[in-house]
Design an enzyme around this catalytic site. Structure first.
Site, mmCIF file in Angstrom:
data_model
loop_
_atom_site.group_PDB
_atom_site.id
_atom_site.type_symbol
_atom_site.label_atom_id
_atom_site.label_comp_id
_atom_site.label_asym_id
_atom_site.label_seq_id
_atom_site.Cartn_x
_atom_site.Cartn_y
_atom_site.Cartn_z
ATOM 1 C CB SER A 28 70.659 50.122 79.012
ATOM 2 O OG SER A 28 70.108 50.802 78.094
ATOM 3 C CG ASN A 70 61.574 59.283 78.498
ATOM 4 O OD1 ASN A 70 62.353 58.582 78.033
ATOM 5 N ND2 ASN A 70 61.828 60.201 79.013
ATOM 6 C CG HIS A 96 61.097 27.317 119.913
ATOM 7 N ND1 HIS A 96 61.553 28.814 120.023
ATOM 8 C CD2 HIS A 96 59.646 27.270 119.781
ATOM 9 C CE1 HIS A 96 60.717 29.285 120.356
ATOM 10 N NE2 HIS A 96 58.962 28.288 120.482
ATOM 11 C CB SER A 123 84.337 16.709 99.224
ATOM 12 O OG SER A 123 85.567 17.004 100.348
ATOM 13 C CE LYS A 135 80.400 16.710 103.412
ATOM 14 N NZ LYS A 135 81.353 17.905 103.464
ATOM 15 C CG ASN A 162 78.958 18.433 100.390
ATOM 16 O OD1 ASN A 162 78.326 17.752 101.514
ATOM 17 N ND2 ASN A 162 79.696 18.726 99.470
ATOM 18 C CD GLU A 167 74.682 23.186 101.103
ATOM 19 O OE1 GLU A 167 75.995 23.947 101.696
ATOM 20 O OE2 GLU A 167 75.920 21.834 100.375
ATOM 21 C CD GLN A 227 70.443 52.676 80.692
ATOM 22 O OE1 GLN A 227 69.942 53.411 79.755
ATOM 23 N NE2 GLN A 227 71.765 52.493 80.715
ATOM 24 C CE LYS A 238 65.473 49.106 80.638
ATOM 25 N NZ LYS A 238 65.636 49.915 81.821
HETATM 26 N N1 ARG Z 1 67.472 53.211 78.087
HETATM 27 C C1 ARG Z 1 66.815 53.716 78.685
HETATM 28 C C2 ARG Z 1 66.553 52.824 79.251
HETATM 29 O O1 ARG Z 1 66.485 51.960 79.797
HETATM 30 C C3 ARG Z 1 65.676 53.663 77.555
HETATM 31 C C4 ARG Z 1 64.617 55.510 77.985
HETATM 32 C C5 ARG Z 1 66.060 56.557 77.863
HETATM 33 N N2 ARG Z 1 65.186 57.623 77.547
HETATM 34 C C6 ARG Z 1 66.243 58.875 77.295
HETATM 35 N N3 ARG Z 1 65.401 59.969 77.794
HETATM 36 N N4 ARG Z 1 67.328 58.601 77.845
HETATM 37 O O2 ARG Z 1 66.042 53.285 80.629
#
Ligand code: ARG
Length: 485
Positions: A32, A118, A164, A291, A297, A299, A304, A336, A339
């Site tokens: 991640s 966690n 309407h 355009s 044009k 726009n 939009e 995860q 995010k």
């Molecule tokens: N990168 C993980 C997330 O965004 C962090 C927590 C990971 N925890 C674990 N027990 N693998 O959720």
């Protein structure tokens, strides 16, 4: 948002229970860091608070704590400069920072005492989102201000109000603008309300069941500004909920989805008004595009795109709800996935809010065109019915009589104001000579001075009220992590 420096990401291996590193496929699938590196500032701040607390309970010596904090600060500067080497095998922002810190400062091996990724990730996201809410709040305030200013620049402009998408009744253009200011005010209320639940400290929840060590959760919470109105630390009250709760993310994305819907509706009005068919406004060149093929044009792309981007903000909310709905307690790696949806929501609503404000600042109202459209006497058909009500006719009967009048006018190819008094009286004898006065648009607007109605005094008072309430958005409170509340 400030454009982040591009970050370097590389591959290494891990140890402990595992004999070898993950295959590159596994690493690439599960990492991640490519997106959660954005939490680095909060991760460093959280670790600084945690180290300070560990020192206060004697797990870290003064020197160890100082070394750790100095090491975190140095890493922070490198990340900021774009020279820090992120490693995919270390999965995420938390492990990357801690691993590098431990390489440089051996005592950092004690930093993860009584902490899990966690509760760490829950903390970082809360810290990050808290700042983002403050920043978004400011953008929404700017947009409200742009709407108020746009209305105030054209205090005399009258347009047909639509239901309407059919012409209904005349309203001041400013009244229409202020309708959006009200919507945005409710969005702000929802943001503030959500902030109450974001601003709670989960650190100390551990992986799921807290810790056997005598940590001081209050100290960490106070350090990080997780405080209530009376300055008392706000802590999550259940370790299992502390690590698995993403309600605050869902709530934020829900508030953002509704904000995006409001922006999309505003965008749609702007798009319609900017057509030749309506012709009510002109947007300056900076906020429109041409355009590649049709030279004539111009726009309204910003509007939009605002309308279009609302789709992904709504989609992000749906993704999160579906992501969470089947998860057993407590933390699951699925989380995860929250995010990217959250980051995309924040980025999208912030930029669209900002761009819409900029565009409205560059929008001109064509008052003559508006007035011509609003001068359609049919828009005052309801006023004719009200005229009859004031002469004693029940509203249903008055509505019927005016309906007959409109049909008669249509059949005889006249506008309502071209009908003669005898013709009026054939349909309803209660009509008197003064009925012609009904079609004076300025007088008609003056008949609408209730609270919430679009009369000239009522609208001017609302513009003044909003000007007072909005004040100067530049001096609005707001700031960096831990200091804005
Ligand atoms: N990168 C993980 C997330 O965004 C962090 C927590 C990971 N925890 C674990 N027990 N693998 O959720």
């Amino acid at each position: 948002m400030k454009k982040p420096k591009s970050q370097k990401i590389k591959v290494v291996s891990r140890s402990g229970r595992f004999s070898g590193g993950p295959s590159s496929d596994v690493a690439a699938f599960s990492e991640s860091i490519s997106f959660d590196w954005r939490l680095w500032r909060q991760d460093i701040l959280g670790s600084t608070a945690h180290a300070t607390m560990l020192e206060s309970i004697g797990i870290l010596s003064r020197k160890e704590c100082d070394d750790i904090i100095a090491g975190l600060r140095a890493i922070g500067s490198e990340i900021e400069a774009g020279s820090f080497q992120w490693k995919i095998e270390l999965e995420d922002v938390h492990m990357n920072i801690e691993a590098e810190l431990t390489r440089r400062v051996p005592s950092a091996a004690k930093l993860h005492t009584a902490r899990s990724r966690n509760d760490q990730v829950a903390l970082d996201v809360r810290l990050w989102l808290r700042d983002e809410v403050v920043a978004l709040r400011r953008e929404v305030r700017f947009l409200q201000r742009s709407l108020v200013q746009l209305g105030a620049r054209y205090p005399q402009a009258i347009i047909p109000g639509y239901t309407h998408l059919q012409r209904a009744q005349p309203v001041f253009f400013a009244h229409h603008c202020l309708a959006y200011v009200e919507m945005l005010e409710r969005d702000l209320g929802r943001l503030d309300d959500g902030l109450e639940r974001i601003n709670v400290c989960p650190l100390g929840s551990g992986a799921i069941a807290g810790t056997t060590l005598p940590i001081n959760r209050e100290l960490v919470a106070a350090f990080l500004g997780f405080l209530d109105d009376r300055g008392r630390p706000k802590l999550t009250r259940n370790s299992m909920d502390g690590v698995s709760d993403r309600d605050f993310v869902v709530e934020f994305c829900s508030t953002s989805a509704l904000l995006a819907v409001h922006l999309s509706r505003l965008a749609e009005d702007v798009i319609l008004w900017a057509t030749v068919e309506f012709g009510f406004i002109q947007i300056t060149d900076a906020y429109t595009t041409g355009s590649s093929l049709m030279p004539q044009k111009k726009n309204p792309d910003i509007a939009e795109l605002t309308r279009g981007k609302s789709g992904r903000v709504i989609g992000n909310l749906m993704s999160l709800l579906v992501l969470l709905k089947g998860l057993p307690m407590t933390y699951n790696r699925d989380m995860q996935e929250d995010k990217e949806r959250l980051f995309d929501t924040v980025d999208t609503v912030r930029s669209t809010t900002r761009l819409m404000a900029g565009m409205l600042n560059e929008t001109h109202v064509r008052e003559d065109v508006c007035r011509r459209a609003a001068g359609d006497p049919q828009l005052l058909a309801t006023d004719l019915a009200d005229y009859l009500v004031l002469r004693g006719l029940p509203f249903r009967a008055a509505h019927h009589a005016v309906g007959a009048l409109v049909a008669y006018a249509e059949k005889s190819g006249k506008t309502l104001d071209q009908i003669s008094l005898p013709e009026f009286q054939v349909i309803e004898p209660l009509f008197g000579a003064d009925v012609r006065g009904i079609f004076d648009l300025d007088k008609a607007m003056k008949r609408r001075e209730l609270i919430g109605a679009p009369g000239p005094k009522a609208v001017a008072a609302e513009l003044r009220r909003w000007n007072r309430l909005l004040g100067d958005p530049v001096t609005e409170s707001g700031g960096s992590t831990g200091k804005h509340l």
